[in-house]
Structure formats: C-alpha cells, structure tokens
Enzyme design. Structure first.
Site, PDB file in Angstrom:
ATOM      1  N   ASP A 145       7.887  -4.081  -1.797  1.00 23.22           N
ATOM      2  CA  ASP A 145       7.505  -2.674  -1.765  1.00 23.22           C
ATOM      3  C   ASP A 145       8.263  -1.896  -0.691  1.00 23.22           C
ATOM      4  O   ASP A 145       8.546  -0.713  -0.845  1.00 23.22           O
ATOM      5  CB  ASP A 145       6.004  -2.541  -1.494  1.00 23.22           C
ATOM      6  CG  ASP A 145       5.170  -3.080  -2.645  1.00 23.22           C
ATOM      7  OD1 ASP A 145       5.744  -3.736  -3.536  1.00 23.22           O
ATOM      8  OD2 ASP A 145       3.952  -2.838  -2.664  1.00 23.22           O
ATOM      9  N   ASN A 175       3.636   2.264   2.856  1.00 23.38           N
ATOM     10  CA  ASN A 175       5.043   2.347   2.475  1.00 23.38           C
ATOM     11  C   ASN A 175       5.669   3.638   3.009  1.00 23.38           C
ATOM     12  O   ASN A 175       6.760   3.626   3.582  1.00 23.38           O
ATOM     13  CB  ASN A 175       5.206   2.322   0.953  1.00 23.38           C
ATOM     14  CG  ASN A 175       4.899   0.974   0.343  1.00 23.38           C
ATOM     15  OD1 ASN A 175       4.844  -0.039   1.022  1.00 23.38           O
ATOM     16  ND2 ASN A 175       4.669   0.964  -0.966  1.00 23.38           N
ATOM     17  N   GLY A 216       0.839  -1.191   0.000  1.00 21.53           N
ATOM     18  CA  GLY A 216       0.000   0.000   0.000  1.00 21.53           C
ATOM     19  C   GLY A 216       0.875   1.242   0.000  1.00 21.53           C
ATOM     20  O   GLY A 216       1.837   1.332   0.770  1.00 21.53           O
ATOM     21  N   ASN A 225      -0.062   9.352  -7.434  1.00 22.43           N
ATOM     22  CA  ASN A 225      -0.190   7.896  -7.534  1.00 22.43           C
ATOM     23  C   ASN A 225      -1.318   7.500  -8.485  1.00 22.43           C
ATOM     24  O   ASN A 225      -2.267   6.810  -8.091  1.00 22.43           O
ATOM     25  CB  ASN A 225      -0.452   7.269  -6.161  1.00 22.43           C
ATOM     26  CG  ASN A 225       0.810   7.001  -5.370  1.00 22.43           C
ATOM     27  OD1 ASN A 225       1.117   7.722  -4.441  1.00 22.43           O
ATOM     28  ND2 ASN A 225       1.546   5.973  -5.729  1.00 22.43           N
ATOM     29  N   TYR A 270      -5.499  -6.770  -8.132  1.00 22.16           N
ATOM     30  CA  TYR A 270      -6.052  -6.311  -6.854  1.00 22.16           C
ATOM     31  C   TYR A 270      -7.416  -6.947  -6.570  1.00 22.16           C
ATOM     32  O   TYR A 270      -8.214  -7.155  -7.478  1.00 22.16           O
ATOM     33  CB  TYR A 270      -6.224  -4.789  -6.880  1.00 22.16           C
ATOM     34  CG  TYR A 270      -4.928  -4.015  -7.007  1.00 22.16           C
ATOM     35  CD1 TYR A 270      -4.196  -3.648  -5.884  1.00 22.16           C
ATOM     36  CD2 TYR A 270      -4.437  -3.652  -8.265  1.00 22.16           C
ATOM     37  CE1 TYR A 270      -3.014  -2.928  -5.994  1.00 22.16           C
ATOM     38  CE2 TYR A 270      -3.251  -2.938  -8.388  1.00 22.16           C
ATOM     39  CZ  TYR A 270      -2.548  -2.575  -7.253  1.00 22.16           C
ATOM     40  OH  TYR A 270      -1.371  -1.880  -7.366  1.00 22.16           O
ATOM     41  N   ASP A 305       7.040   5.922  -3.616  1.00 23.82           N
ATOM     42  CA  ASP A 305       6.772   6.061  -2.185  1.00 23.82           C
ATOM     43  C   ASP A 305       8.072   6.321  -1.436  1.00 23.82           C
ATOM     44  O   ASP A 305       8.121   7.135  -0.511  1.00 23.82           O
ATOM     45  CB  ASP A 305       6.096   4.803  -1.639  1.00 23.82           C
ATOM     46  CG  ASP A 305       4.801   4.479  -2.368  1.00 23.82           C
ATOM     47  OD1 ASP A 305       4.098   5.427  -2.762  1.00 23.82           O
ATOM     48  OD2 ASP A 305       4.503   3.287  -2.540  1.00 23.82           O
ATOM     49  N   ALA A 342       8.998   2.683  -5.572  1.00 25.06           N
ATOM     50  CA  ALA A 342      10.059   3.681  -5.746  1.00 25.06           C
ATOM     51  C   ALA A 342       9.536   5.097  -5.489  1.00 25.06           C
ATOM     52  O   ALA A 342      10.202   5.917  -4.848  1.00 25.06           O
ATOM     53  CB  ALA A 342      10.647   3.581  -7.147  1.00 25.06           C
ATOM     54  N   LYS A 384       9.351  13.754 -10.416  1.00 24.30           N
ATOM     55  CA  LYS A 384      10.241  12.598 -10.556  1.00 24.30           C
ATOM     56  C   LYS A 384      10.514  12.328 -12.039  1.00 24.30           C
ATOM     57  O   LYS A 384       9.573  12.198 -12.818  1.00 24.30           O
ATOM     58  CB  LYS A 384       9.604  11.371  -9.897  1.00 24.30           C
ATOM     59  CG  LYS A 384       9.463  11.487  -8.386  1.00 24.30           C
ATOM     60  CD  LYS A 384       8.489  10.480  -7.808  1.00 24.30           C
ATOM     61  CE  LYS A 384       7.052  10.920  -7.966  1.00 24.30           C
ATOM     62  NZ  LYS A 384       6.085  10.102  -7.196  1.00 24.30           N
TER      63      LYS A 384
END
Length: 317
Positions: free
Chosen positions: A298, A41, A37, A169, A107, A262, A260, A229
């Site tokens: 994760d 994280n 999650g 996200n 999921y 997170d 990554a 990013k």
C-alpha cells in the site's frame, strides 16, 4: 503548546498481512506484515514529501497496536494524539497476492479500538495546530461515533479557516446499504474544500456519468475544487475558475492497485499546500498514483521528493 502541522488526518490504521505467494488466500502459508489504512497511507505520503503531518486514532493495547505506532513514527508522522484502548483490539487485514487484477482482501476490524473514536476524543488544540485536514469516507462507515467525529472535525477546521479534503473511499461492505452510504458521503462532501472521488464512485454518488456534470454537481454544493480520478487515462478537474483534463503517466506494469487513490490524494494535497497551480497539483497526483500501482504494498510506491521529481521529469503519455 502543540507543534505546527501542515496537515492532520484521522482514521483506522491496521496491521496488514499480505501473502508472499500467489494463489487463493486460504491456501497461502507465508505472509509479511505491514501498515495499512487509507489515512495512514496519505499521512505517510505527505511526510515523505517533507510535510509535517499528524495522525489521530485509537489503537488496542496489543502487539498490533504497538507495531502500528512504531510504523507511524518511523514514517515521521506525529503520533502525540494517538491513544490506546484496553477494551478494544487493533484492526487487522489479510491480502492475497495476484499477478493481475485486484487482490482479495479480508478485514477483521469489527469493534476495533479505532471504531470507538468519538467526540470525547476530539482535541481542539491539536487540530487547530494544523493548516489542513484530510478525511476519507471510511471513517464514517466504521461506526456512528467515527461519523460524528468526522463531521465535527470538518466543521471545526472550516470554521477555523483551514482547508479540508475528502476522498470518498467507498467501501460498500462497511455500510448498511447503498442509500446510507451515498447520503452520508454527499453530506460530508458539502463540508470539504477539495473533493477527490474516482469516476466510478462519482457515478454511484450522483447518478451522473460525465465528469463535467459530476464536478458541477459538487461545486454547486459548495465544494471549491473537484478532481475526478479516471484511472490510467488521468484525471479531470474543475473549480470556479479552472477546468481541464490531465493525462496519466506511463505505467510499465501494474503490480497492485491498492493505495493508488491514496497516492493520488498525496500528490494533489501536497501540491496545493505548496500553493502550486491546480493543474500542476493534479499532474502530481497522477504521478504518485502511477508510482503506487507499480509497487506491491500500500505504501511502497509513495515517493520521496527526489524520487517524485525524477519520475515526473520522464513525462506523461
């Protein structure tokens, strides 16, 4: 009286089952279990860097919920505001193992306990005990109730003089359509101080291509700092009084890119909470993002403070 927290976050933690052998997910026969999650994280990453962090969520009264609560506690995350539902289950996911590229993830989260997190669950005193709030766009995607909770939490923290960070996200599969996703995330962005999108996400959200233009778009919406990013190349940042590019760290081998972003958020947020300069915060974000892609799970690459300092001393490329 609630204990003082450096930061608080909320969302949907899930039990993750990841394949132990490479190949198509439907052919995998052996799996390992871990906590997953985006928000968990970030919470774990901040906790490993010795920040006091709380996590707000709802879990099902099932074995997965029990597993997640124990995993959060093991990370030193405050779970005093975690509640349980007897009517809705805990969400889970399964993930393939790959030698290159991104793993396949499926999921099972529809009608999960976390998706019922709504305004009635907002504990004002708990959020008031934290100096910072971290939000992801995933929470607003999973249900109308969670979207209302997100907006309310962000507005409350801003009114209380606290800082708010947002990582979009983007998860297109969780949204009814791209238009709704873009409008909702951009609305959330106007309520944050620090916006942390990826370049690809930024282009979807704004229709712009250059990082400088994208950052200016959000600064004009009231955001204080935008950090974009750029993948292995590094990151671009811009605020009202600073702007620059920070190169990425050398990665020996990319093992798993999940988490990554997170990790990057952990680096930026932790450094800003420690009152470090923006450029140093972005450099720390790049470092933890690099550590994350070199690890299989994760959370596996999220470092302790000692590990982070050792890695950063090695220098950037």
């Amino acid at each position: 009286m609630n204990k003082r927290l450096d930061a608080v976050t909320f969302g949907e933690p899930m039990a993750m089952f990841y394949a132990n052998e490479t190949g198509p997910l439907d052919e995998a026969m052996s799996f390992s279990k871990a906590l997953a999650g985006a928000e968990s994280n970030v919470a774990a990453g901040l906790s490993r860097l010795e920040h006091k962090v709380g996590y707000v969520t709802k879990l099902g009264e099932d074995s997965f919920g029990s597993f997640i609560l124990k995993a959060l506690n093991k990370e030193g995350i405050d779970t005093s505001s975690v509640t349980f539902s007897s009517e809705n289950p805990t969400g889970i996911l399964i993930k393939s193992k790959v030698t290159a590229g991104d793993p396949k993830v499926e999921y099972f989260r529809k009608h999960s306990a976390a998706s019922t997190l709504g305004l009635a669950d907002f504990d004002e005193s708990y959020f008031a005990s934290a100096g910072h709030l971290h939000v992801t766009g995933i929470s607003s995607a999973i249900s109308r109730e969670c979207r209302e909770f997100s907006i309310h939490a962000m507005e409350f923290m801003k009114r209380s003089g606290k800082t708010v960070s947002l990582d979009p996200n983007l998860r297109p599969s969780l949204w009814p359509d791209t238009k709704t996703m873009v409008e909702t995330i951009n609305d959330l962005a106007t309520r944050c101080d620090w916006f942390l999108p990826g370049l690809g996400e930024s282009r979807i959200l704004t229709g712009l291509t250059a990082p400088e233009e994208i950052a200016s778009f959000y600064l004009n919406q009231g955001v204080s700092l935008v950090v974009i990013k750029l993948g292995p190349e590094g990151s671009y940042y811009k605020s009202s009084d600073s702007e620059g590019f920070m190169p990425g760290f050398k990665v020996d081998q990319v093992v798993d890119t999940v988490g990554a972003g997170d990790g990057f958020a952990v680096g930026v947020i932790s450094a800003l909470l420690e009152k470090l300069p923006v450029a140093e915060a972005v450099r720390r974000g790049n470092a933890i993002g690099a550590l994350a892609v070199m690890s299989p799970g994760d959370m596996d690459g999220l470092p302790t403070r000692e590990m982070l300092e050792q890695f950063m001393k090695a220098g950037a490329v």
